[in-house]
Design an enzyme around this catalytic site. Structure first.
Site, PDB file in Angstrom:
ATOM      1  N   VAL A  67       8.153  -3.673 -19.256  1.00  0.00           N
ATOM      2  CA  VAL A  67       8.488  -4.479 -20.424  1.00  0.00           C
ATOM      3  C   VAL A  67       8.141  -3.693 -21.684  1.00  0.00           C
ATOM      4  CG1 VAL A  67       8.145  -6.672 -21.603  1.00  0.00           C
ATOM      5  CG2 VAL A  67       7.995  -6.569 -19.108  1.00  0.00           C
TER       6      VAL A  67
ATOM      7  N   GLY B 257       5.327  -4.293 -14.039  1.00  0.00           N
ATOM      8  CA  GLY B 257       5.201  -5.012 -12.778  1.00  0.00           C
ATOM      9  C   GLY B 257       6.015  -4.331 -11.705  1.00  0.00           C
TER      10      GLY B 257
ATOM     11  N   ASP C  67       5.535 -16.802  -8.103  1.00  0.00           N
ATOM     12  CA  ASP C  67       4.636 -15.713  -8.483  1.00  0.00           C
ATOM     13  C   ASP C  67       3.793 -16.119  -9.690  1.00  0.00           C
ATOM     14  OD1 ASP C  67       3.471 -13.209  -8.155  1.00  0.00           O
ATOM     15  OD2 ASP C  67       4.903 -12.220  -9.479  1.00  0.00           O
TER      16      ASP C  67
ATOM     17  N   GLY D 138       9.764  -3.944 -12.823  1.00  0.00           N
ATOM     18  CA  GLY D 138      10.163  -3.101 -13.931  1.00  0.00           C
ATOM     19  C   GLY D 138       9.113  -3.073 -15.016  1.00  0.00           C
TER      20      GLY D 138
END
Length: 726
Positions: free
Chosen positions: A490, A485, A597, A488
């Site tokens: 994952v 995203g 979000d 950062g």
């Protein structure tokens, strides 16, 4: 209490000092049959917090605490043995006083000076505002009824770090913080010289080595105490008033079986949340003392091993320390042969790590515990296979009644006769008391442990701070990417306790990434809901910012919509669960939390397709009393899911999340993107990024009627959805 006066053990109910607030009492406290210690305790539901002579009790006859004219406070046993004193002296007037804090002070009046205070010499307990320093140590009691010193010590080590030490009869070892961690990996700092730790009245415990914790009931002024318990755990206890029972609001070790020496040598510890901790001897061994597990077990067979040795496999059983050495990349047969080579090898541990099998031959079987999180097997060296009974764990020492070792002979002619009569009476009383204690212990062990389990549950919290090296190892160098995203990337990782985790690595060079990190840590660590992603910890080391979450086996909602993995029932449950998670954020948290979000990428699905709202990097915490004056420094969210309030600079409320949630539901139903590329039917002009909500509304406006409603719904619904829907 003034100079020249004394407190008598024979009048222990009246010869006491009481604090001005009535919370604390000081006087002679019974610790056994005709055995007393001078102590300080909470007045109501008496709980001892300090003792002058915990290891050397006095007789119930003629014993006194006297404040001499020389300003020395002396405890005398039976009128003739000096057991304890403050070793103070003054030519001015002094008096002994018990303060409202529970501190017993010997104070010189002119000039005003504290010559001695109990706060400088703690036993096993710290009271609020009482300092633990480089000159003091907390030492656990032997049991809940035997107050004498035991094996567990809380102290500042030579490197200025606060540690817990097991100092047993034969060995000693540090077990908290985790001994395999260097200080900075344990979140501690050696760069301090003050060596001070203190518990405040609100429930925060702070140490000069950078160790800080807050009790679960932090923020409320209560009666509190911190104690090193007989099982080697540090616990903070609290209660509102003296009429209530104590409850645990924090404890240092969340894995009770990792405490060293708790079950002794040649034994193993197991823990069950319902029944608690228990100890058992290894196969081929028996208890050394049937009343004390801390002494461990001894072999039933002769040592050294006879002609033929066998190895008994024990999965998920680990013994910490006391290896002959570390032998990486050893097969089972190599490890077995290595153990056979050493005549005093008692077994070996064979476990998988760093891509190879590692061998740990053992010359002592200590600190053994069984845990499903340990991926490895221990092979015990025995002449033959045996099975032993499992014994229930209690605190290390049995709850024996203390007896005084000193004899008392009076000078009067009939003193010996009187003493023998008292001794015989006391011995008879001791037998009755022992019978009663055996019955009481048997009865109490048959009761439901619910109250204790509830108290310990209050202190259980898996949230922790990880080191960067730990997370790099867990992710195999950040090799398996499972999501990305704006904030950062994952990665999938395996933690040291074998839990599968999703580890989010925030952008190191992006200032917004750091703000995102702080917002997530602040928000998620205090949340607990089945439809919110669980956060297990974080890393803040140098420029590195990482978050550790529970792993969702089925990935994100976006991935599942695209792969057509969801039927109508699953989608309905996902929509309901997501709504519940958002409602919890908006209405049930202590602070008002907006996600800001909400989108399919931030809704994760576990193994049962249960939704977990995730990614609070753009969250906003507000005071419930000031929700009308919310200020946002920047537009938040993802294009296509953002509410009109962001565009038209309107007040931001929980409605922005509800709007985004509505777009998510429309996307689930239609299978279309929130911003679509569509062709206008009238003039053939391509309209870029048309809003999904507009497309759905237009479909209904063009031809909606009661006769056409079903066909319109079918036209809007994703053809891939199977099942009945309305």
């Amino acid at each position: 209490m003034n100079q020249g006066s004394s407190l008598s053990v024979e009048n222990s109910e009246k010869d006491v000092l009481v604090s001005s607030n009535g919370i604390f009492t000081a006087g002679f406290y019974p610790v056994g049959n005709n055995a007393y210690s001078f102590a300080i305790w909470f007045t109501q539901n008496p709980t001892v917090v300090w003792m002058a002579n915990r290891d050397n009790p006095v007789n119930g006859k003629y014993s006194k605490l006297s404040l001499l004219t020389t300003a020395n406070l002396v405890l005398t046993d039976a009128g003739k043995y000096n057991i304890w004193s403050t070793d103070t002296a003054s030519t001015s007037s002094v008096h002994l006083k018990l303060l409202s804090s529970g501190n017993l002070i010997l104070q010189q009046l002119e000039p005003s000076l504290v010559l001695w205070q109990s706060f400088d010499f703690p036993t096993d307990t710290l009271l609020p505002q009482q300092q633990l320093t480089r000159h003091s140590t907390l030492v656990s009691p032997r049991s809940n009824t035997n107050y004498s010193s035991s094996y567990y010590h809380l102290f500042f080590d030579n490197d200025n770090v606060l540690r817990l030490l097991y100092d047993g009869p034969e060995i000693s070892s540090i077990y908290w913080p985790d001994p395999w961690l260097v200080s900075w990996n344990a979140g501690r700092s050696t760069y301090n010289t003050s060596r001070i730790a203190v518990l405040d009245t609100l429930g925060q415990f702070v140490s000069s080595d950078n160790f800080t914790v807050m009790a679960t009931d932090y923020g409320t002024v209560l009666q509190r105490r911190l104690k090193v318990d007989c099982d080697g755990n540090i616990r903070v206890y609290g209660r509102r008033n003296g009429g209530e029972e104590w409850y645990v609001s924090w404890q240092s070790n969340l894995t009770p079986c990792r405490i060293h020496g708790i079950c002794g040598a040649n034994s193993m510890c197991t823990y069950d949340p319902n029944s608690g901790r228990s100890c058992s001897c290894l196969s081929g061994y028996k208890m050394k003392d049937d009343t004390d597990w801390s002494l461990g077990c001894v072999p039933k067979f002769n040592l050294p091993y006879d002609n033929v040795s066998d190895f008994l496999s024990q999965e998920h059983l680990e013994f910490y320390g006391y290896d002959f050495g570390f032998y990486p990349n050893y097969t089972f047969d190599q490890c077995k042969a290595l153990c056979m080579h050493f005549s005093d090898c008692k077994g070996f541990q064979h476990s998988f790590g760093d891509g190879v099998f590692n061998c740990f031959p053992k010359f002592q079987l200590l600190n053994g515990y069984r845990s499903p999180s340990f991926v490895g097997t221990t092979y015990l060296r025995v002449p033959q296979m045996r099975k032993d009974s499992i014994g229930k764990y209690s605190c290390p020492a049995n709850n024996e009644t203390l007896q005084l070792k000193r004899t008392y002979v009076k000078e009067e002619e009939n003193g010996s006769v009187k003493f023998m009569m008292w001794f015989s009476t006391g011995l008879g009383g001791l037998e009755v008391l022992c019978i009663f204690l055996v019955w009481f212990l048997w009865f109490s062990n048959t009761q439901e442990p619910g109250a204790d389990v509830h108290s310990y549950a209050l202190a259980t919290n898996g949230f922790r701070r990880f080191t960067y090296s730990e997370l790099k190892l867990a992710t195999k160098g950040f090799s398996e990417e499972i999501g990305k995203g704006a904030g950062g990337v994952v990665y999938k990782g395996i933690l040291s306790d074998s839990r599968v985790a999703a580890i989010k690595r925030l952008k190191e060079t992006n200032q917004y990434g750091e703000r995102e990190f702080l917002a997530e840590v602040r928000s998620i660590e205090r949340l607990n809901h089945m439809n919110l992603i669980g956060m297990w910890g974080y890393c803040a080391e140098g420029k590195h910012r990482l978050l550790v979450f529970e792993y969702a086996e089925h990935g994100s909602l976006a991935q599942n919509i695209q792969s057509n993995q969801l039927d109508w029932t699953k989608m309905y449950n996902i929509a309901i669960g997501t709504a519940r998670g958002l409602a919890y954020l908006h209405e049930e948290c202590l602070e008002w939390i907006l996600h800001c979000d909400v989108k399919p990428q931030n809704i994760l699905l576990d193994s049962n397709f249960e939704p977990k709202v995730a990614d609070f990097g753009l969250s906003k915490l507000l005071s419930r009393s000031d929700i009308k004056h919310s200020n946002f420094s920047m537009i938040r969210g993802t294009r296509g899911y953002m509410a009109p309030e962001w565009v038209f600079n309107l007040p931001i409320t929980a409605k922005v999340d509800v709007y985004s949630y509505g777009i998510v539901v429309l996307k689930m139903l239609t299978g279309k993107s929130a911003t679509m590329d569509v062709m206008d039917d009238d003039n053939g002009v391509e309209l870029q990024h048309r809003r999904l909500v507009t497309w759905v509304r237009d479909k209904f406006n063009k031809g909606y009627s009661s006769s056409l409603s079903i066909s319109l719904v079918e036209e809007i619904m994703d053809p891939a959805i199977e099942g009945d829907y309305t």
